[in-house]
Design a protein around this motif. Structure first.
Motif, PDB file in Angstrom:
ATOM      1  N   ALA A  15       0.837  -1.203   0.000  1.00 57.73           N
ATOM      2  CA  ALA A  15       0.000   0.000   0.000  1.00 57.73           C
ATOM      3  C   ALA A  15       0.872   1.253   0.000  1.00 57.73           C
ATOM      4  O   ALA A  15       0.550   2.237  -0.670  1.00 57.73           O
ATOM      5  CB  ALA A  15      -0.941  -0.007   1.197  1.00 57.73           C
ATOM      6  N   GLY A  16       1.968   1.233   0.726  1.00 58.33           N
ATOM      7  CA  GLY A  16       2.879   2.379   0.747  1.00 58.33           C
ATOM      8  C   GLY A  16       3.482   2.658  -0.614  1.00 58.33           C
ATOM      9  O   GLY A  16       3.596   3.815  -1.037  1.00 58.33           O
ATOM     10  N   GLU A  17       3.869   1.613  -1.306  1.00 57.24           N
ATOM     11  CA  GLU A  17       4.408   1.780  -2.657  1.00 57.24           C
ATOM     12  C   GLU A  17       3.332   2.327  -3.596  1.00 57.24           C
ATOM     13  O   GLU A  17       3.608   3.182  -4.439  1.00 57.24           O
ATOM     14  CB  GLU A  17       4.947   0.450  -3.182  1.00 57.24           C
ATOM     15  N   CYS A  18       2.099   1.867  -3.415  1.00 56.31           N
ATOM     16  CA  CYS A  18       0.996   2.361  -4.241  1.00 56.31           C
ATOM     17  C   CYS A  18       0.721   3.837  -3.964  1.00 56.31           C
ATOM     18  O   CYS A  18       0.438   4.595  -4.895  1.00 56.31           O
ATOM     19  CB  CYS A  18      -0.269   1.532  -4.008  1.00 56.31           C
ATOM     20  N   ARG A  19       0.819   4.254  -2.718  1.00 58.99           N
ATOM     21  CA  ARG A  19       0.632   5.676  -2.398  1.00 58.99           C
ATOM     22  C   ARG A  19       1.714   6.531  -3.061  1.00 58.99           C
ATOM     23  O   ARG A  19       1.432   7.614  -3.577  1.00 58.99           O
ATOM     24  CB  ARG A  19       0.615   5.883  -0.880  1.00 58.99           C
ATOM     25  N   THR A  20       2.941   6.033  -3.062  1.00 62.20           N
ATOM     26  CA  THR A  20       4.034   6.755  -3.717  1.00 62.20           C
ATOM     27  C   THR A  20       3.783   6.857  -5.216  1.00 62.20           C
ATOM     28  O   THR A  20       3.969   7.923  -5.820  1.00 62.20           O
ATOM     29  CB  THR A  20       5.376   6.044  -3.441  1.00 62.20           C
ATOM     30  N   ILE A  21       3.351   5.775  -5.828  1.00 59.28           N
ATOM     31  CA  ILE A  21       3.042   5.776  -7.255  1.00 59.28           C
ATOM     32  C   ILE A  21       1.879   6.720  -7.539  1.00 59.28           C
ATOM     33  O   ILE A  21       1.901   7.476  -8.512  1.00 59.28           O
ATOM     34  CB  ILE A  21       2.739   4.344  -7.743  1.00 59.28           C
ATOM     35  N   PHE A  22       0.869   6.706  -6.671  1.00 61.89           N
ATOM     36  CA  PHE A  22      -0.282   7.600  -6.849  1.00 61.89           C
ATOM     37  C   PHE A  22       0.158   9.062  -6.795  1.00 61.89           C
ATOM     38  O   PHE A  22      -0.295   9.881  -7.596  1.00 61.89           O
ATOM     39  CB  PHE A  22      -1.347   7.316  -5.789  1.00 61.89           C
ATOM     40  N   LEU A  23       1.035   9.392  -5.872  1.00 62.68           N
ATOM     41  CA  LEU A  23       1.528  10.760  -5.778  1.00 62.68           C
ATOM     42  C   LEU A  23       2.261  11.161  -7.050  1.00 62.68           C
ATOM     43  O   LEU A  23       2.034  12.243  -7.600  1.00 62.68           O
ATOM     44  CB  LEU A  23       2.447  10.931  -4.560  1.00 62.68           C
ATOM     45  N   ASP A  24       3.116  10.286  -7.546  1.00 66.41           N
ATOM     46  CA  ASP A  24       3.826  10.564  -8.801  1.00 66.41           C
ATOM     47  C   ASP A  24       2.828  10.728  -9.943  1.00 66.41           C
ATOM     48  O   ASP A  24       2.958  11.627 -10.771  1.00 66.41           O
ATOM     49  CB  ASP A  24       4.824   9.446  -9.092  1.00 66.41           C
ATOM     50  N   TRP A  25       1.798   9.870  -9.980  1.00 67.39           N
ATOM     51  CA  TRP A  25       0.761   9.976 -10.997  1.00 67.39           C
ATOM     52  C   TRP A  25       0.056  11.326 -10.900  1.00 67.39           C
ATOM     53  O   TRP A  25      -0.132  12.013 -11.905  1.00 67.39           O
ATOM     54  CB  TRP A  25      -0.256   8.840 -10.843  1.00 67.39           C
ATOM     55  N   ALA A  26      -0.343  11.710  -9.685  1.00 66.17           N
ATOM     56  CA  ALA A  26      -1.087  12.954  -9.480  1.00 66.17           C
ATOM     57  C   ALA A  26      -0.268  14.162  -9.928  1.00 66.17           C
ATOM     58  O   ALA A  26      -0.814  15.121 -10.468  1.00 66.17           O
ATOM     59  CB  ALA A  26      -1.485  13.095  -8.017  1.00 66.17           C
ATOM     60  N   LEU A  27       1.031  14.113  -9.725  1.00 66.89           N
ATOM     61  CA  LEU A  27       1.892  15.216 -10.140  1.00 66.89           C
ATOM     62  C   LEU A  27       2.119  15.240 -11.647  1.00 66.89           C
ATOM     63  O   LEU A  27       2.533  16.260 -12.189  1.00 66.89           O
ATOM     64  CB  LEU A  27       3.224  15.154  -9.405  1.00 66.89           C
ATOM     65  N   SER A  28       1.834  14.130 -12.341  1.00 70.35           N
ATOM     66  CA  SER A  28       2.077  14.065 -13.782  1.00 70.35           C
ATOM     67  C   SER A  28       0.851  14.434 -14.612  1.00 70.35           C
ATOM     68  O   SER A  28       0.986  14.642 -15.817  1.00 70.35           O
ATOM     69  CB  SER A  28       2.578  12.675 -14.181  1.00 70.35           C
ATOM     70  N   VAL A  29      -0.324  14.507 -13.998  1.00 68.88           N
ATOM     71  CA  VAL A  29      -1.507  14.895 -14.780  1.00 68.88           C
ATOM     72  C   VAL A  29      -1.521  16.410 -14.952  1.00 68.88           C
ATOM     73  O   VAL A  29      -1.035  17.146 -14.086  1.00 68.88           O
ATOM     74  CB  VAL A  29      -2.826  14.403 -14.130  1.00 68.88           C
ATOM     75  N   PRO A  30      -2.054  16.900 -16.060  1.00 68.30           N
ATOM     76  CA  PRO A  30      -2.091  18.346 -16.281  1.00 68.30           C
ATOM     77  C   PRO A  30      -2.871  19.061 -15.181  1.00 68.30           C
ATOM     78  O   PRO A  30      -3.822  18.509 -14.619  1.00 68.30           O
ATOM     79  CB  PRO A  30      -2.811  18.482 -17.632  1.00 68.30           C
ATOM     80  N   GLY A  31      -2.481  20.281 -14.894  1.00 69.36           N
ATOM     81  CA  GLY A  31      -3.097  21.045 -13.819  1.00 69.36           C
ATOM     82  C   GLY A  31      -4.573  21.321 -14.015  1.00 69.36           C
ATOM     83  O   GLY A  31      -5.309  21.499 -13.057  1.00 69.36           O
ATOM     84  N   ASN A  32      -5.036  21.339 -15.255  1.00 71.89           N
ATOM     85  CA  ASN A  32      -6.438  21.612 -15.520  1.00 71.89           C
ATOM     86  C   ASN A  32      -7.278  20.343 -15.656  1.00 71.89           C
ATOM     87  O   ASN A  32      -8.448  20.408 -16.014  1.00 71.89           O
ATOM     88  CB  ASN A  32      -6.577  22.458 -16.790  1.00 71.89           C
ATOM     89  N   ALA A  33      -6.697  19.189 -15.372  1.00 71.73           N
ATOM     90  CA  ALA A  33      -7.392  17.912 -15.516  1.00 71.73           C
ATOM     91  C   ALA A  33      -8.440  17.733 -14.421  1.00 71.73           C
ATOM     92  O   ALA A  33      -8.287  18.220 -13.311  1.00 71.73           O
ATOM     93  CB  ALA A  33      -6.390  16.761 -15.455  1.00 71.73           C
ATOM     94  N   ASP A  34      -9.495  17.021 -14.757  1.00 71.01           N
ATOM     95  CA  ASP A  34     -10.530  16.653 -13.793  1.00 71.01           C
ATOM     96  C   ASP A  34     -10.065  15.365 -13.109  1.00 71.01           C
ATOM     97  O   ASP A  34     -10.360  14.258 -13.560  1.00 71.01           O
ATOM     98  CB  ASP A  34     -11.855  16.451 -14.525  1.00 71.01           C
ATOM     99  N   VAL A  35      -9.303  15.524 -12.037  1.00 68.49           N
ATOM    100  CA  VAL A  35      -8.654  14.387 -11.372  1.00 68.49           C
ATOM    101  C   VAL A  35      -9.661  13.345 -10.889  1.00 68.49           C
ATOM    102  O   VAL A  35      -9.463  12.149 -11.117  1.00 68.49           O
ATOM    103  CB  VAL A  35      -7.722  14.863 -10.237  1.00 68.49           C
ATOM    104  N   PRO A  36     -10.768  13.732 -10.231  1.00 69.49           N
ATOM    105  CA  PRO A  36     -11.739  12.700  -9.821  1.00 69.49           C
ATOM    106  C   PRO A  36     -12.263  11.878 -11.007  1.00 69.49           C
ATOM    107  O   PRO A  36     -12.437  10.663 -10.892  1.00 69.49           O
ATOM    108  CB  PRO A  36     -12.854  13.495  -9.141  1.00 69.49           C
ATOM    109  N   ALA A  37     -12.483  12.511 -12.152  1.00 69.75           N
ATOM    110  CA  ALA A  37     -12.947  11.781 -13.331  1.00 69.75           C
ATOM    111  C   ALA A  37     -11.862  10.832 -13.850  1.00 69.75           C
ATOM    112  O   ALA A  37     -12.169   9.701 -14.269  1.00 69.75           O
ATOM    113  CB  ALA A  37     -13.365  12.751 -14.435  1.00 69.75           C
ATOM    114  N   LEU A  38     -10.604  11.271 -13.798  1.00 70.20           N
ATOM    115  CA  LEU A  38      -9.505  10.394 -14.212  1.00 70.20           C
ATOM    116  C   LEU A  38      -9.391   9.190 -13.289  1.00 70.20           C
ATOM    117  O   LEU A  38      -9.167   8.067 -13.743  1.00 70.20           O
ATOM    118  CB  LEU A  38      -8.181  11.166 -14.246  1.00 70.20           C
TER     119      LEU A  38
END
Length: 87
Positions: free
Chosen positions: A24-47
């Motif tokens: 789960a910790g590794e997944c949280r780290t990957i999620f953070l990296d993912w969140a930082l890689s999506v464009p700033g104007n993206a609809d994150v909940p929809a993604l």
């Protein structure tokens, strides 16, 4: 899914589901990296919804992390630089 997809620009989430024994910790780290890689104007909940629909394996740690991100209304925001110091 290939890299460059709007929902997973670097293919990080897809790769997390392929890693046997990922924590789960590794997944949280990957999620953070993912969140930082999506464009700033993206609809994150929809993604996140799209990723869960595509990959959501019950009981997988990444599924739990994505569900937590969806519930928390994850929306990354940069707060660094001069603008961050003024607010």
């Amino acid at each position: 899914m290939s890299k460059g997809d709007e929902a997973d620009p670097k293919g990080l989430i897809a790769e997390a589901y392929r890693i046997d024994g990922i924590s789960a910790g590794e997944c949280r780290t990957i999620f953070l990296d993912w969140a930082l890689s999506v464009p700033g104007n993206a609809d994150v909940p929809a993604l996140i919804e799209r990723l869960l629909a595509r990959h959501g394996v019950p009981g997988h740690p990444m599924t739990e992390v994505l569900a937590d991100g969806r519930a928390a209304g994850a929306q990354p925001r940069r707060r660094g630089g001069a603008r961050g110091r003024r607010s």
